[in-house]
Design a protein around this motif. Structure first.
Motif, PDB file in Angstrom:
ATOM      1  N   LYS A 151       0.767  -1.417  -0.068  1.00 42.95           N
ATOM      2  CA  LYS A 151      -0.360  -0.382  -0.460  1.00 42.95           C
ATOM      3  C   LYS A 151       0.976   1.021   0.024  1.00 42.95           C
ATOM      4  CE  LYS A 151      -4.520  -1.803   0.203  1.00 42.95           C
ATOM      5  NZ  LYS A 151      -5.553  -0.946  -0.320  1.00 42.95           N
ATOM      6  N   TRP A 152       2.034   0.754   0.615  1.00 44.13           N
ATOM      7  CA  TRP A 152       3.068   2.243   0.964  1.00 44.13           C
ATOM      8  C   TRP A 152       3.900   3.139  -0.309  1.00 44.13           C
ATOM      9  CZ3 TRP A 152       7.591   2.295   4.189  1.00 44.13           C
ATOM     10  CH2 TRP A 152       8.778   3.340   4.000  1.00 44.13           C
ATOM     11  N   ILE A 153       4.371   1.939  -0.596  1.00 42.82           N
ATOM     12  CA  ILE A 153       5.247   2.208  -2.077  1.00 42.82           C
ATOM     13  C   ILE A 153       4.957   0.999  -3.278  1.00 42.82           C
ATOM     14  CG2 ILE A 153       7.301   3.201  -0.351  1.00 42.82           C
ATOM     15  CD1 ILE A 153       8.734   0.318  -0.167  1.00 42.82           C
ATOM     16  N   HIS A 156       5.162  -2.094  -8.630  1.00 42.77           N
ATOM     17  CA  HIS A 156       5.145  -3.350  -9.036  1.00 42.77           C
ATOM     18  C   HIS A 156       4.452  -4.424  -9.217  1.00 42.77           C
ATOM     19  CE1 HIS A 156       8.814  -0.709 -10.088  1.00 42.77           C
ATOM     20  NE2 HIS A 156       9.008  -1.174 -10.897  1.00 42.77           N
ATOM     21  N   LYS A 157       3.663  -4.358 -10.115  1.00 45.31           N
ATOM     22  CA  LYS A 157       2.692  -5.908 -10.359  1.00 45.31           C
ATOM     23  C   LYS A 157       2.863  -7.092 -10.135  1.00 45.31           C
ATOM     24  CE  LYS A 157      -0.710  -2.500  -9.314  1.00 45.31           C
ATOM     25  NZ  LYS A 157      -1.937  -2.555  -8.441  1.00 45.31           N
ATOM     26  N   LEU A 158       1.932  -8.157  -8.972  1.00 46.79           N
ATOM     27  CA  LEU A 158       3.084  -9.253  -9.188  1.00 46.79           C
ATOM     28  C   LEU A 158       2.519 -10.096 -10.055  1.00 46.79           C
ATOM     29  CD1 LEU A 158       5.344 -11.335  -7.847  1.00 46.79           C
ATOM     30  CD2 LEU A 158       3.767 -11.573  -6.023  1.00 46.79           C
ATOM     31  N   GLY A 165      -3.691  -5.915  -6.302  1.00 46.58           N
ATOM     32  CA  GLY A 165      -2.923  -5.523  -5.409  1.00 46.58           C
ATOM     33  C   GLY A 165      -1.626  -5.972  -4.647  1.00 46.58           C
ATOM     34  N   LYS A 166      -1.446  -6.688  -5.577  1.00 44.20           N
ATOM     35  CA  LYS A 166      -0.464  -7.945  -4.363  1.00 44.20           C
ATOM     36  C   LYS A 166       1.179  -7.207  -5.267  1.00 44.20           C
ATOM     37  CE  LYS A 166      -1.051 -11.430  -2.117  1.00 44.20           C
ATOM     38  NZ  LYS A 166      -0.745 -11.184  -1.463  1.00 44.20           N
ATOM     39  N   GLY A 209       3.826 -18.746   0.526  1.00 42.56           N
ATOM     40  CA  GLY A 209       2.798 -17.806   1.597  1.00 42.56           C
ATOM     41  C   GLY A 209       1.873 -17.475   0.276  1.00 42.56           C
ATOM     42  N   THR A 210       3.117 -16.870  -0.050  1.00 41.45           N
ATOM     43  CA  THR A 210       2.494 -15.769  -1.604  1.00 41.45           C
ATOM     44  C   THR A 210       1.824 -16.436  -2.308  1.00 41.45           C
ATOM     45  OG1 THR A 210       4.765 -14.136  -1.658  1.00 41.45           O
ATOM     46  CG2 THR A 210       2.751 -13.930  -3.446  1.00 41.45           C
ATOM     47  N   LEU A 211       2.229 -17.461  -2.550  1.00 43.94           N
ATOM     48  CA  LEU A 211       1.591 -18.118  -3.852  1.00 43.94           C
ATOM     49  C   LEU A 211       0.239 -19.145  -3.157  1.00 43.94           C
ATOM     50  CD1 LEU A 211       4.767 -20.865  -4.891  1.00 43.94           C
ATOM     51  CD2 LEU A 211       3.499 -18.906  -6.655  1.00 43.94           C
TER      52      LEU A 211
END
Length: 268
Positions: A151-153, A156-158, A165-166, A209-211
């Motif tokens: 949210k802050w910086i 580059h979208k994942l 939002g990731k 965890g991201t996956l």
């Protein structure tokens, strides 16, 4: 604001509850969580009423079997598969649709019931309190850091299609938060645990965890819904909160087993 208030309440509860986990019927807590998650999955995939109740019954069988009767777990898998096949042999829907529905049904049972059950296996490890706290704290840290830093910086979208939002910056921030949370656990439970192993584990937890998060986003996008449920105000459902933990639980268990079996660290 609701998201942060709810998050603080959940965090406070975990801080209170986790030290008492040795005295809790943890297996039955996991069974109940798995049933709540299955409820969300079956609603999300719009299962007919009969299959909805059948799925809960089979999910209960699988959860109890994998948690309390590990030696019979393969038989339980085969049993549930045979039951699902039998209930899809007859019907008016086209065969291709039946195969798709059967696969979707069995996938949800396996995805949720088995991965939840792995949490109980972590309790069998040496220093199991340390591993459970690491699993929860590092995963929550990665999720919190990913959200705050993204949210802050985040620029580059994942994975813009699955989770707009990731961001890559969020994942990097997630690792930093994950490591800080893990350091707190290390200082309290096992202050001689090698920092190099902890860093590697936090990197893996952040990535895996991201996956896990993206995997649930895939399901939600596929069924055109925002959240898996509404049980937790500001956060969605159970699946929305444990999607990463479903993946990091097996990771932590395997990591611990490897370093113990290979003699890379003395468990005492």
């Amino acid at each position: 604001m609701i998201r942060w208030i709810t998050g603080l309440i959940i965090a406070s509860f975990l801080i209170w509850a986790l030290p008492k986990v040795a005295f809790m019927p943890l297996g039955w807590v996991i069974v109940c969580l798995a049933q709540l998650a299955l409820n969300e999955y079956f609603r999300m995939t719009k299962q007919p009423l009969f299959l909805f109740f059948l799925g809960h019954f089979l999910g209960l069988v699988m959860s109890i079997g994998f948690i309390f009767f590990k030696s019979e777990s393969l038989f339980i898998l085969v049993f549930t598969l045979i039951v699902i096949l039998l209930f899809h042999l007859k019907g008016k829907t086209p065969l291709k649709d039946r195969i798709f529905n059967m696969s979707l049904f069995y996938f949800g049972l396996s995805y949720i019931s088995i991965l939840f059950a792995v949490w109980m296996q972590v309790r069998q490890l040496y220093h199991w309190e340390f591993w459970i706290f690491i699993m929860v704290a590092a995963t929550v840290g990665a999720d919190t850091g990913g959200y705050v830093v993204g949210k802050w910086i985040g620029k580059h979208k994942l994975a813009p299609i699955l989770s707009p939002g990731k961001t890559i910056e969020g994942v990097l921030g997630g690792f930093i938060f994950s490591f800080v949370f893990a350091l707190v656990v290390r200082s309290y439970f096992w202050n001689t645990f090698p920092l190099s192993y902890l860093i590697f584990l936090c990197v893996m937890i952040t990535c895996v965890g991201t996956l896990g998060d993206l995997s649930e986003s895939l399901l939600k996008r596929g069924f055109d819904i925002k959240d898996s449920g509404s049980l937790i105000p500001g956060h969605g459902g159970i699946l929305d909160r444990v999607d990463a933990l479903l993946f990091t639980g097996p990771l932590v268990y395997l990591f611990a087993k490897i370093i113990f079996l290979k003699g890379l660290i003395n468990p005492w």
